[in-house]
Design a protein around this motif. Structure first.
Motif, PDB file in Angstrom:
ATOM      1  N   SER B 161       0.809  -1.308  -0.008  1.00  0.00           N
ATOM      2  CA  SER B 161       0.010  -0.144   0.071  1.00  0.00           C
ATOM      3  C   SER B 161       0.977   1.313   0.020  1.00  0.00           C
ATOM      4  O   SER B 161       2.205   1.232   0.258  1.00  0.00           O
ATOM      5  N   GLN B 164       3.075   1.710   3.136  1.00  0.00           N
ATOM      6  CA  GLN B 164       4.036   0.567   3.025  1.00  0.00           C
ATOM      7  C   GLN B 164       5.365   1.004   1.977  1.00  0.00           C
ATOM      8  O   GLN B 164       6.226   0.944   2.562  1.00  0.00           O
ATOM      9  N   ASP B 191      -2.796   8.770   2.930  1.00  0.00           N
ATOM     10  CA  ASP B 191      -4.346   8.793   3.689  1.00  0.00           C
ATOM     11  C   ASP B 191      -3.894   9.542   5.243  1.00  0.00           C
ATOM     12  O   ASP B 191      -2.769   8.914   5.601  1.00  0.00           O
ATOM     13  N   VAL B 192      -4.926  10.056   5.508  1.00  0.00           N
ATOM     14  CA  VAL B 192      -4.714  10.677   6.944  1.00  0.00           C
ATOM     15  C   VAL B 192      -4.178   9.624   8.030  1.00  0.00           C
ATOM     16  O   VAL B 192      -3.240   9.939   8.823  1.00  0.00           O
ATOM     17  N   SER B 193      -4.788   8.545   8.051  1.00  0.00           N
ATOM     18  CA  SER B 193      -4.366   7.564   9.238  1.00  0.00           C
ATOM     19  C   SER B 193      -2.882   7.194   8.853  1.00  0.00           C
ATOM     20  O   SER B 193      -2.436   6.625   9.950  1.00  0.00           O
ATOM     21  N   ILE B 194      -2.807   7.035   7.634  1.00  0.00           N
ATOM     22  CA  ILE B 194      -1.214   6.609   7.422  1.00  0.00           C
ATOM     23  C   ILE B 194      -0.378   7.517   7.676  1.00  0.00           C
ATOM     24  O   ILE B 194       0.861   7.351   7.891  1.00  0.00           O
ATOM     25  N   ALA B 196       0.095   9.615   9.981  1.00  0.00           N
ATOM     26  CA  ALA B 196       0.437   9.762  11.196  1.00  0.00           C
ATOM     27  C   ALA B 196       1.459   8.560  11.410  1.00  0.00           C
ATOM     28  O   ALA B 196       2.526   8.778  12.303  1.00  0.00           O
ATOM     29  N   GLN B 197       1.260   7.564  11.037  1.00  0.00           N
ATOM     30  CA  GLN B 197       2.167   6.373  11.035  1.00  0.00           C
ATOM     31  C   GLN B 197       3.629   6.506  10.555  1.00  0.00           C
ATOM     32  O   GLN B 197       4.434   6.462  10.941  1.00  0.00           O
ATOM     33  N   VAL B 199       4.951   9.842  10.162  1.00  0.00           N
ATOM     34  CA  VAL B 199       5.246  10.962  10.840  1.00  0.00           C
ATOM     35  C   VAL B 199       6.076  10.205  12.029  1.00  0.00           C
ATOM     36  O   VAL B 199       7.201  10.522  12.533  1.00  0.00           O
ATOM     37  N   LYS B 200       5.314   9.319  12.867  1.00  0.00           N
ATOM     38  CA  LYS B 200       5.904   8.635  13.848  1.00  0.00           C
ATOM     39  C   LYS B 200       7.237   7.806  13.907  1.00  0.00           C
ATOM     40  O   LYS B 200       8.146   7.724  14.446  1.00  0.00           O
ATOM     41  N   LEU B 203      10.118  10.324  13.108  1.00  0.00           N
ATOM     42  CA  LEU B 203      10.440  10.582  14.521  1.00  0.00           C
ATOM     43  C   LEU B 203      11.281   9.659  15.302  1.00  0.00           C
ATOM     44  O   LEU B 203      12.453   9.739  16.009  1.00  0.00           O
ATOM     45  N   VAL B 222       1.669  19.380  10.252  1.00  0.00           N
ATOM     46  CA  VAL B 222       2.625  18.278  10.199  1.00  0.00           C
ATOM     47  C   VAL B 222       3.734  18.732  10.726  1.00  0.00           C
ATOM     48  O   VAL B 222       4.470  18.239  11.478  1.00  0.00           O
ATOM     49  N   VAL B 226       6.424  17.706  13.677  1.00  0.00           N
ATOM     50  CA  VAL B 226       7.629  16.987  13.560  1.00  0.00           C
ATOM     51  C   VAL B 226       8.993  17.729  13.898  1.00  0.00           C
ATOM     52  O   VAL B 226       9.923  17.268  14.300  1.00  0.00           O
TER      53      VAL B 226
END
Lengths: 359, 350
Positions: B161, B164, B191-194, B196-197, B199-200, B203, B222, B226
């Motif tokens: 995806s 990924q 996508d929005v929910s991705i 955040a993944q 970005v995390k 970091l 964003v 960050v």
């Protein structure tokens, strides 16, 4: 807008009732491995003068829903469309857009329902002037002269805030900036004063300062014309800004539906809760990095939908058999707030929206 | 910011002009002033956010500091070495220490290569003598570090995806344990929910590897999340730079103020007093005289057209390029909700 008392299942056709009623809409495409339901049993109303936001990630079915309303999905290639889309027409009659004849659809499209697309560069025709494209619908629907239609086009370009409209009607799309092109697109859509405007990610391709201009423009035009807007977007900031009510879609189904304030304030569906927490907030910048909550996993593959609730593989509240047994029903938690989650009562009690989900 | 260790990246008066068309005798007349005198530095382990709208030159800054483009003028120092005028072969030892993550995870991975070859490519180039077994091990470690299954290498990009794929791109960039990572809009296609993944993840690896990141994006929220410090670009120039907290709470440049006020806030009970900028960003071929922002600035004075305001320090570590010091700017101002759209339930008391 304050909504008139309409119960979700009632097919009210009075002047106070909804403008558009979508009932059990299902769109199935044929893929290499079988049928794929892009939209699966979606029902909602659009009330007169309101802005309804359709929120979802890629593959949620939000764009397919909007294309179905415009009757822009062909039945070729084994595509199946089921359900009803009932529009209350200007003359008071109610018509099912899915069953209407092609001539009737052509009459409705543009005059009663119009659409603004995401990418103004690809949705405007590069070889025709802006004026010709705005005037086209006016000439087609109202059968007035080209000259008179062009005069109206000038007024429309002025209405949407394009400077020097008299000169701009002779410009081609490539001579305008992105924001100006989107204004021109809106002028095309508004040419015949539709009662319903469908805007599919109208500001996604634009810079924030230009996005602010376009949102303000759409809100002003709505105040002036009283039209309803279906606003499709994945940007929750934009939703908070423009929407009266919000529909959250996930994997082809509505998972939550509520007026904008309770949806952001007390979201009931774990997916909505996760989405809201995964958006970094401007007013919290420079704080602790760990605040951001990510929803694990990915949007499901439409050819291999998880059983039961489609969100269960990513959900922190997953419970075997409860969540992966049957698809949960869309339940009314409140007269105006519905949620599709087998555990919404426990979930909403245990986890207020402002607290992180324990891992 | 601590001053003791030398900065990983120092950019001094960076200029990048692209000639367009050609005049008589093949000489180019007009040029796009994509980057027009930009100076900043990034300390070790720091994340510097670079924000701006399309056409502001932020991507060109990113490409030029990596020497994917040759600067027209100015100097770039990487770990204390001047790399401004190095040739391709001279640059080679530095290349492994500076890597890029691209915006579009679909076009930045070769669809005909298996993932292990994509992620292992930096090793194949920079460590040609490495034994196959070790290389496989390193590829698996890199995939595991970005949260992908260790056996992902056997698959092709189309089997993943968007989120990924972006992880694959990050694994490739981290393969050689670079000092500096330039991330150019790494989450805006997701996508929005991705988002955040990813970005995390960035970091997380920065903390683990002590990475220095130049984070280029247009999404203020964003960037604010960050970055340690944020630089704001407009039409090829930096207009303001400060540590994130200061910039978001006490912006000193009218453009920064306008950017903040334009960004929609995901909270329907907040209604912003919006400063809507009129018009579009001017053409970088023929920018306005003096301050480039003055044509859209609500505080502009006749003096703003006279000369280009220098970027100067207004507080410790806080620089801005604006003549006016008499402005009381606020990042945002809450206003009552539009009376035409009353909240459906009572707004909770603050």
């Amino acid at each position: 807008m304050s909504a008139p008392g309409v119960n979700a299942s009632g097919l009210a056709t009075s002047g106070e009732g909804p403008l558009l009623q979508v009932r059990d809409l299902t769109v199935e495409f044929r893929g290499q491995t079988g049928r794929v339901a892009a939209v699966n049993g979606v029902s909602f109303d659009v009330r007169p003068g309101e802005t309804l936001a359709l929120v979802g990630e890629s593959g949620s079915g939000k764009s397919v829903t909007s294309l179905a309303i415009m009757r822009l999905i062909g039945k070729a290639g084994g595509t199946r469309i089921g359900g009803q889309i009932l529009l209350r027409r200007r003359n008071g009659a109610t018509v099912d857009l899915l069953a209407a004849s092609d001539p009737e659809i052509r009459e409705i499209r543009g005059t009663e329902i119009a659409m603004v697309f995401q990418e103004p560069m690809t949705s405007l025709n590069p070889v025709h002037t802006i004026g010709a494209q705005v005037a086209e619908g006016i000439v087609f629907h109202r059968r007035i002269s080209r000259r008179a239609a062009l005069a109206e086009a000038v007024e429309l370009l002025d209405l949407v805030g394009i400077p020097e409209p008299r000169r701009r009607i002779d410009s081609f799309p490539h001579q305008l900036s992105g924001g100006m092109r989107q204004r021109a697109m809106i002028a095309v859509a508004l040419a015949c004063k539709p009662g319903l405007l469908i805007a599919d990610e109208p500001t996604t391709a634009l810079d924030v300062t230009i996005q602010a201009q376009i949102l303000e423009l759409m809100q002003r035009l709505q105040r002036q014309t009283g039209m309803s807007i279906v606003f499709i977007t994945h940007n929750l900031g934009v939703v908070a800004e423009v929407a009266d009510r919000v529909l959250v879609m996930y994997a082809g189904r509505i998972v939550e539906q509520a007026p904008v304030v309770p949806l952001f304030g007390q979201p009931l569906m774990p997916y909505t809760q996760g989405l809201l927490r995964s958006v970094p907030r401007l007013d919290m910048a420079g704080g602790v990095h760990e605040e951001l909550h990510a929803i694990p996993g990915n949007v499901p593959d439409p050819t291999a939908m998880p059983p039961g609730c489609a969100f269960h593989p990513r959900c922190a509240h997953f419970q075997p058999t409860v969540c992966d047994g049957a698809v949960p029903a869309l339940e009314a938690a409140d007269p105006d707030h519905s949620v599709r989650c087998a555990r919404w009562r426990e979930v909403s009690r245990r986890v207020p929206a402002s607290q992180p989900v324990p891992a | 910011m601590t001053a003791s260790p030398p900065p990983v990246l120092e950019v001094d008066g960076l200029v990048k002009h692209f000639p367009i068309g050609s005049g008589l005798f093949g000489r180019s007349r007009d040029k796009v002033r994509a980057v027009d005198g930009v100076s900043f530095s990034v300390a070790k382990g720091e994340v510097l956010g670079l924000v701006g709208e399309s056409g502001s030159g932020k991507t060109t800054v990113g490409r030029t500091v990596l020497r994917l483009d040759t600067p027209t003028d100015g100097a770039i120092r990487f770990l204390g070495n001047d790399i401004t005028h190095l040739t391709r072969s001279q640059l080679r030892p530095f290349r492994r220490q500076m890597q890029l993550v691209f915006q579009d995870p679909f076009s930045s991975l070769n669809p005909r290569m298996r993932v292990d070859r994509i992620v292992g490519a930096p090793l194949a180039i920079h460590e040609p003598g490495m034994a196959a077994a070790e290389r496989t091990q390193r590829v698996e470690d890199a995939l595991a570090m970005v949260g992908l299954p260790r056996n992902s290498g056997e698959r092709f990009p189309h089997e993943f995806s968007g989120g990924q794929r972006q992880r694959i791109g990050i694994a490739r960039a981290l393969m050689l344990r670079p000092e500096l990572l330039v991330a150019d809009e790494p989450v805006s296609a997701l996508d929005v929910s991705i988002q955040a993944q990813v970005v995390k993840l960035l970091l997380d690896v920065r903390a683990k590897l002590g990475l220095t990141i130049l984070f280029i994006a247009h999404d203020l929220a964003v960037v604010g999340h960050v970055s340690d410090r944020v630089a704001v670009m407009y039409l090829g120039k930096l207009v303001e730079i400060a540590d994130t907290r200061t910039l978001f709470r006490d912006p000193r440049h009218p453009y920064t103020e306008a950017l903040f006020s334009a960004a929609p806030v995901p909270d329907p009970t907040i209604r912003r007093q919006r400063i809507v900028l009129t018009g579009d960003i001017p053409s970088p071929i023929n920018p306005p005289s003096g301050c480039a922002f003055r044509t859209r600035c609500r505080y502009a004075l006749p003096a703003c057209a006279a000369e280009v305001p220098p970027l100067r320090e207004v507080a410790k570590g806080h620089l801005k390029a604006c003549l006016r010091d008499d402005l009381e700017l606020v990042p945002w101002q809450d206003a009552p909700r539009d009376p035409a759209r009353p909240p459906a339930v009572a707004t909770p008391a603050p």
